[in-house]
Design an enzyme around this catalytic site. Sequence first.
Site, mmCIF file in Angstrom:
data_model
loop_
_atom_site.group_PDB
_atom_site.id
_atom_site.type_symbol
_atom_site.label_atom_id
_atom_site.label_comp_id
_atom_site.label_asym_id
_atom_site.label_seq_id
_atom_site.Cartn_x
_atom_site.Cartn_y
_atom_site.Cartn_z
ATOM 1 N N HIS A 23 37.196 44.013 37.782
ATOM 2 C CA HIS A 23 38.354 43.762 38.660
ATOM 3 C C HIS A 23 37.963 43.730 40.136
ATOM 4 O O HIS A 23 38.574 44.390 40.975
ATOM 5 C CB HIS A 23 39.474 44.772 38.400
ATOM 6 C CG HIS A 23 40.166 44.541 37.097
ATOM 7 N ND1 HIS A 23 41.219 43.670 36.967
ATOM 8 C CD2 HIS A 23 39.923 45.032 35.857
ATOM 9 C CE1 HIS A 23 41.625 43.639 35.714
ATOM 10 N NE2 HIS A 23 40.849 44.459 35.005
ATOM 11 N N HIS A 125 42.637 38.181 33.576
ATOM 12 C CA HIS A 125 42.915 38.224 35.017
ATOM 13 C C HIS A 125 42.219 37.099 35.770
ATOM 14 O O HIS A 125 42.707 36.668 36.810
ATOM 15 C CB HIS A 125 42.458 39.568 35.614
ATOM 16 C CG HIS A 125 43.430 40.673 35.395
ATOM 17 N ND1 HIS A 125 44.280 41.120 36.373
ATOM 18 C CD2 HIS A 125 43.694 41.413 34.296
ATOM 19 C CE1 HIS A 125 45.025 42.092 35.893
ATOM 20 N NE2 HIS A 125 44.680 42.298 34.627
#
Length: 199
Positions: A23, A125
């Site tokens: 991330h 994502h």
Amino acid sequence: MSIEALHPPDENTLRILVSTDNHLGYLERDPIRGLDSFAALEEVLYLAKKYKSDMVLLAGDLFHDNKPTRRTLHKTMDIIKRYTMGPDPVKIQILSEKNFAHGEANYLQEFYSVDLPIFSIHGNHDDPTRDGNELLAALDLLSVTHLVNYFGRQDMIDKVEIAPILLKKGDTHVALYGMGALRDERLNRMWQAKKSSFS
């Protein structure tokens, strides 16, 4: 066995460091936690070098957003370049063809000196999004610059085909399968219609 007890791998041991859900760019504007994701990636790559990993496998969601900021891309590229470029030979062979989004593995490129290859799929994502007429992911930028070997992307809307990357080190053979994140509904449709295949 503790990690301190790891010996350098022999000619038949394929050592893979696996990291997932990095991330990068998460809370990047936060003055306290803004650099945490980058520090974590740097630690992963530092450990891969320290323990003489043959490769790093990033198993999705390298980036927090599918359109990361220029700052996030710049920091990511800088970290990857510092830890993956070098003079040492890569001891793994790739026996299969047409595995990656942008040609052959980066360490096989004539004008690049990669000594720690990174293989990566995208997650939910950082999946590809339409940019004009093309589907592009942030990983495409890392792949086209030969920093990462991006695989497991499914560009066809009417079927899912998953082919392994066939790896060899000494007497060890590994079939590495990877599929980037797909929407559950799409994947279910492909399974139900028998339009998914593993080769």
